[in-house]
Design an enzyme around this catalytic site. Sequence first.
Site, PDB file in Angstrom:
ATOM      1  N   SER A   1       0.843  -1.194   0.000  1.00  0.00           N
ATOM      2  CA  SER A   1       0.000   0.000   0.000  1.00  0.00           C
ATOM      3  C   SER A   1       0.875   1.239   0.000  1.00  0.00           C
ATOM      4  O   SER A   1       2.015   1.223   0.488  1.00  0.00           O
ATOM      5  CB  SER A   1      -0.887   0.024   1.247  1.00  0.00           C
ATOM      6  OG  SER A   1      -1.580   1.248   1.373  1.00  0.00           O
TER       7      SER A   1
ATOM      8  N   TYR B   1      -1.693  -1.482  10.244  1.00  0.00           N
ATOM      9  CA  TYR B   1      -1.875  -1.592   8.798  1.00  0.00           C
ATOM     10  C   TYR B   1      -0.665  -1.067   8.023  1.00  0.00           C
ATOM     11  O   TYR B   1      -0.070  -1.783   7.214  1.00  0.00           O
ATOM     12  CB  TYR B   1      -3.143  -0.851   8.368  1.00  0.00           C
ATOM     13  CG  TYR B   1      -3.460  -1.042   6.907  1.00  0.00           C
ATOM     14  CD1 TYR B   1      -4.084  -2.198   6.461  1.00  0.00           C
ATOM     15  CD2 TYR B   1      -3.123  -0.074   5.961  1.00  0.00           C
ATOM     16  CE1 TYR B   1      -4.369  -2.393   5.119  1.00  0.00           C
ATOM     17  CE2 TYR B   1      -3.401  -0.255   4.619  1.00  0.00           C
ATOM     18  CZ  TYR B   1      -4.030  -1.418   4.207  1.00  0.00           C
ATOM     19  OH  TYR B   1      -4.296  -1.609   2.873  1.00  0.00           O
TER      20      TYR B   1
END
Length: 270
Positions: free
Chosen positions: A142, A156
């Site tokens: 990401s 995350y």
Amino acid sequence: MTPARPLSLITGASSGIGAAFARHLAARGHDLVITARRTERLQELATELQVAHSTTVTVLPCDLADPAAVAGLCHAMEQRALQVDWLVNNAGYGVPGRFDANDWPVHADFLRVLLTAPTELAWRLLPGMRQRGYGRIINVASLAGHVPAPAGHTLYAASKAYLIKFSQALALENSACGVHASALCPGFTWSEFHDVTGTRAKMDKLPGYMWLTADKVVRQGIAAVERGDAVYIPGRVNRFIKTALQLMPDRLALRLSARQGTRYRDTEAH
């Protein structure tokens, strides 16, 4: 040498980027092994791809939060004599709220899905790729792994940063053997991800230029791993954000991340 019909294993294939990978790779002439927790969704996708592309799709549902899941998945493929040429580590999700506001088993499951499972799958499948002289490993990371982490969803960004560094090392270790590894680092992507994490209302307030479709992310990701790019960020806006924040002093970048993070992250206790 590229196999006549490569076999691709895609985790988290029931929706979003994972399902888009399945569709694109099937269209390229790949046979597939697709896995996720939602068996019905996988079966529907398998039927769609078999009809559209006459591809062989093996459905092997599993929950990667189970410590035995990866070994069981690989054993099931071995029993079917399935040799994986492309590994797409896509399964993932977010845990909303402050780190200390969630029970440890919640975090432990998350770490198994986001860190342990993709690492173990690469470890188990890489030797066969090296022996055959061909393989592709895409770790769906990401943009969050490149920029300062905001509050909320605490693990995350950290997990995505790990996948980026892991992919870089794999790329350097294996490119001479015909095996390419790449971290695909999308920013905001239209999918069910934000519905699952309960942040859809916040996400819908972001401007449209911040978003990419799963199809565009996947097309660019496939091209990147074929080129041998160890890390790839799809979208000019996302690449600009990464560069701009890296050029800022750390304190300023963190302050900006903290302010912007409240727009799309749930930072409250749960």
